[in-house]
Scaffold this motif. Structure first.
Motif, PDB file in Angstrom:
ATOM      1  N   VAL A  29       0.838  -1.203   0.000  1.00  0.00           N
ATOM      2  CA  VAL A  29       0.000   0.000   0.000  1.00  0.00           C
ATOM      3  C   VAL A  29       0.873   1.253   0.000  1.00  0.00           C
ATOM      4  O   VAL A  29       0.643   2.196  -0.779  1.00  0.00           O
ATOM      5  N   GLN A  30       1.882   1.272   0.848  1.00  0.00           N
ATOM      6  CA  GLN A  30       2.772   2.438   0.909  1.00  0.00           C
ATOM      7  C   GLN A  30       3.508   2.628  -0.410  1.00  0.00           C
ATOM      8  O   GLN A  30       3.729   3.763  -0.844  1.00  0.00           O
ATOM      9  N   SER A  31       3.855   1.545  -1.067  1.00  0.00           N
ATOM     10  CA  SER A  31       4.513   1.644  -2.370  1.00  0.00           C
ATOM     11  C   SER A  31       3.570   2.221  -3.415  1.00  0.00           C
ATOM     12  O   SER A  31       3.988   3.016  -4.263  1.00  0.00           O
ATOM     13  N   ALA A  32       2.302   1.837  -3.357  1.00  0.00           N
ATOM     14  CA  ALA A  32       1.323   2.397  -4.291  1.00  0.00           C
ATOM     15  C   ALA A  32       1.153   3.898  -4.061  1.00  0.00           C
ATOM     16  O   ALA A  32       1.086   4.685  -5.017  1.00  0.00           O
ATOM     17  N   VAL A  33       1.106   4.305  -2.809  1.00  0.00           N
ATOM     18  CA  VAL A  33       1.014   5.734  -2.484  1.00  0.00           C
ATOM     19  C   VAL A  33       2.266   6.459  -2.992  1.00  0.00           C
ATOM     20  O   VAL A  33       2.179   7.574  -3.531  1.00  0.00           O
ATOM     21  N   ALA A  34       3.411   5.830  -2.860  1.00  0.00           N
ATOM     22  CA  ALA A  34       4.660   6.426  -3.349  1.00  0.00           C
ATOM     23  C   ALA A  34       4.617   6.625  -4.859  1.00  0.00           C
ATOM     24  O   ALA A  34       5.041   7.676  -5.364  1.00  0.00           O
ATOM     25  N   VAL A  35       4.088   5.654  -5.583  1.00  0.00           N
ATOM     26  CA  VAL A  35       3.967   5.786  -7.038  1.00  0.00           C
ATOM     27  C   VAL A  35       3.057   6.953  -7.392  1.00  0.00           C
ATOM     28  O   VAL A  35       3.365   7.745  -8.291  1.00  0.00           O
ATOM     29  N   ALA A  37       2.531   9.604  -5.579  1.00  0.00           N
ATOM     30  CA  ALA A  37       3.281  10.828  -5.265  1.00  0.00           C
ATOM     31  C   ALA A  37       4.285  11.143  -6.368  1.00  0.00           C
ATOM     32  O   ALA A  37       4.424  12.307  -6.786  1.00  0.00           O
ATOM     33  N   LEU A  38       4.972  10.136  -6.859  1.00  0.00           N
ATOM     34  CA  LEU A  38       5.943  10.355  -7.931  1.00  0.00           C
ATOM     35  C   LEU A  38       5.260  10.794  -9.226  1.00  0.00           C
ATOM     36  O   LEU A  38       5.773  11.660  -9.947  1.00  0.00           O
ATOM     37  N   LEU A  39       4.103  10.215  -9.510  1.00  0.00           N
ATOM     38  CA  LEU A  39       3.336  10.649 -10.688  1.00  0.00           C
ATOM     39  C   LEU A  39       2.906  12.109 -10.550  1.00  0.00           C
ATOM     40  O   LEU A  39       2.922  12.863 -11.530  1.00  0.00           O
ATOM     41  N   ALA A  40       2.523  12.509  -9.339  1.00  0.00           N
ATOM     42  CA  ALA A  40       2.152  13.914  -9.113  1.00  0.00           C
ATOM     43  C   ALA A  40       3.338  14.829  -9.393  1.00  0.00           C
ATOM     44  O   ALA A  40       3.175  15.907  -9.984  1.00  0.00           O
ATOM     45  N   LEU A  41       4.522  14.415  -8.994  1.00  0.00           N
ATOM     46  CA  LEU A  41       5.720  15.218  -9.265  1.00  0.00           C
ATOM     47  C   LEU A  41       5.935  15.375 -10.768  1.00  0.00           C
ATOM     48  O   LEU A  41       6.283  16.456 -11.248  1.00  0.00           O
ATOM     49  N   TRP A  50      11.944  19.649  -4.852  1.00  0.00           N
ATOM     50  CA  TRP A  50      10.756  18.897  -4.431  1.00  0.00           C
ATOM     51  C   TRP A  50      10.941  17.406  -4.685  1.00  0.00           C
ATOM     52  O   TRP A  50      10.522  16.574  -3.883  1.00  0.00           O
ATOM     53  N   TRP A  51      11.567  17.053  -5.813  1.00  0.00           N
ATOM     54  CA  TRP A  51      11.853  15.643  -6.081  1.00  0.00           C
ATOM     55  C   TRP A  51      12.694  15.057  -4.952  1.00  0.00           C
ATOM     56  O   TRP A  51      12.407  13.970  -4.457  1.00  0.00           O
ATOM     57  N   ALA A  52      13.724  15.779  -4.555  1.00  0.00           N
ATOM     58  CA  ALA A  52      14.612  15.291  -3.498  1.00  0.00           C
ATOM     59  C   ALA A  52      13.861  15.111  -2.186  1.00  0.00           C
ATOM     60  O   ALA A  52      14.011  14.085  -1.507  1.00  0.00           O
ATOM     61  N   VAL A  53      13.046  16.092  -1.824  1.00  0.00           N
ATOM     62  CA  VAL A  53      12.331  16.037  -0.547  1.00  0.00           C
ATOM     63  C   VAL A  53      11.299  14.901  -0.547  1.00  0.00           C
ATOM     64  O   VAL A  53      11.204  14.131   0.417  1.00  0.00           O
ATOM     65  N   VAL A  54      10.546  14.768  -1.630  1.00  0.00           N
ATOM     66  CA  VAL A  54       9.510  13.735  -1.701  1.00  0.00           C
ATOM     67  C   VAL A  54      10.141  12.342  -1.744  1.00  0.00           C
ATOM     68  O   VAL A  54       9.690  11.419  -1.046  1.00  0.00           O
ATOM     69  N   VAL A  55      11.190  12.179  -2.534  1.00  0.00           N
ATOM     70  CA  VAL A  55      11.853  10.869  -2.597  1.00  0.00           C
ATOM     71  C   VAL A  55      12.444  10.501  -1.231  1.00  0.00           C
ATOM     72  O   VAL A  55      12.350   9.348  -0.799  1.00  0.00           O
ATOM     73  N   SER A 101       5.010   8.363   8.202  1.00  0.00           N
ATOM     74  CA  SER A 101       3.925   8.560   7.233  1.00  0.00           C
ATOM     75  C   SER A 101       3.282   9.934   7.378  1.00  0.00           C
ATOM     76  O   SER A 101       2.948  10.578   6.374  1.00  0.00           O
ATOM     77  N   ILE A 102       3.092  10.382   8.602  1.00  0.00           N
ATOM     78  CA  ILE A 102       2.551  11.723   8.831  1.00  0.00           C
ATOM     79  C   ILE A 102       3.516  12.765   8.276  1.00  0.00           C
ATOM     80  O   ILE A 102       3.097  13.721   7.608  1.00  0.00           O
ATOM     81  N   GLY A 103       4.802  12.585   8.520  1.00  0.00           N
ATOM     82  CA  GLY A 103       5.798  13.495   7.969  1.00  0.00           C
ATOM     83  C   GLY A 103       5.741  13.534   6.452  1.00  0.00           C
ATOM     84  O   GLY A 103       5.808  14.609   5.836  1.00  0.00           O
ATOM     85  N   ALA A 104       5.615  12.377   5.822  1.00  0.00           N
ATOM     86  CA  ALA A 104       5.529  12.317   4.362  1.00  0.00           C
ATOM     87  C   ALA A 104       4.246  12.990   3.866  1.00  0.00           C
ATOM     88  O   ALA A 104       4.256  13.677   2.844  1.00  0.00           O
ATOM     89  N   ALA A 105       3.145  12.817   4.593  1.00  0.00           N
ATOM     90  CA  ALA A 105       1.893  13.471   4.204  1.00  0.00           C
ATOM     91  C   ALA A 105       2.017  14.986   4.292  1.00  0.00           C
ATOM     92  O   ALA A 105       1.502  15.719   3.439  1.00  0.00           O
ATOM     93  N   VAL A 106       2.719  15.464   5.308  1.00  0.00           N
ATOM     94  CA  VAL A 106       2.951  16.910   5.444  1.00  0.00           C
ATOM     95  C   VAL A 106       3.787  17.411   4.270  1.00  0.00           C
ATOM     96  O   VAL A 106       3.489  18.467   3.678  1.00  0.00           O
ATOM     97  N   VAL A 107       4.816  16.661   3.893  1.00  0.00           N
ATOM     98  CA  VAL A 107       5.619  17.034   2.727  1.00  0.00           C
ATOM     99  C   VAL A 107       4.733  17.107   1.486  1.00  0.00           C
ATOM    100  O   VAL A 107       4.808  18.070   0.706  1.00  0.00           O
ATOM    101  N   GLY A 108       3.883  16.114   1.293  1.00  0.00           N
ATOM    102  CA  GLY A 108       2.972  16.121   0.146  1.00  0.00           C
ATOM    103  C   GLY A 108       2.025  17.302   0.164  1.00  0.00           C
ATOM    104  O   GLY A 108       1.793  17.948  -0.866  1.00  0.00           O
TER     105      GLY A 108
END
Length: 116
Positions: A29-35, A37-41, A50-55, A101-108
Motif C-alpha cells: 500500500v505504501q509503495s502504491a502511495v509512493a507511485v 506521489a511520484l506521478l504527481a511530481l 521537491w523531487w529530493a524532498v519527496v523521494v 507517514s505523517i511526515g511524508a503526508a505533510v511534505v505532500g
C-alpha cells in the motif's frame, strides 16, 4: 556473513525487500502511495528540490516499514505467545511507521500548497 562481496550483500538486501513485499500488505500500500506521489511530481513538473524532498520522505516511510516488519517477525519468532511487553514493542515499531507517514503526508501537502 561479514566481509561478503558487494554483489552478495546487495542480493541479500533485495531478497529482504522481496520477502517484505510478499508478506506485508502495508508495504504494498505504501509503495502504491509512493507511485502516486511520484506521478504527481511528474504531472506537476516539480523542481529538483521537491523531487529530493519527496523521494527522501518516501524512502523514510519505506525504511520504517521494513524495520517494523523485521522487528515484528523477530518478536513473533522469539515470543509467539501474546504478552503485554511484546505488544508494547510492536506498537512502538508501528508508531515509527505512523510518524514517518505523517511526515511524508505533510511534505505532500506542502508540495501541493506550493504548486497551487
Amino acid at each position: 556473513m561479514k566481509n561478503r562481496p558487494f554483489h552478495q550483500r546487495l542480493a541479500f538486501a533485495l531478497t529482504g525487500i522481496a520477502t517484505a513485499w510478499r508478506r506485508e500488505r502495508s508495504l504494498r500500500v505504501q509503495s502504491a502511495v509512493a507511485v502516486v506521489a511520484l506521478l504527481a511530481l511528474v504531472l506537476l513538473r516539480a523542481s529538483a528540490l521537491w523531487w529530493a524532498v519527496v523521494v527522501l520522505a518516501i524512502a523514510i516511510v519505506i525504511t520504517a516499514e521494513l524495520f517494523n516488519s523485521a522487528l515484528e517477525a523477530l518478536i513473533d519468532h522469539l515470543h509467539p505467545d501474546q504478552h503485554p511487553e511484546v505488544g508494547a514493542l510492536k506498537d512502538m515499531a508501528a508508531a515509527a511507521v505512523l510518524v514517518s507517514s505523517i511526515g511524508a503526508a505533510v511534505v505532500g501537502a506542502l508540495f501541493l500548497w506550493s504548486t497551487f
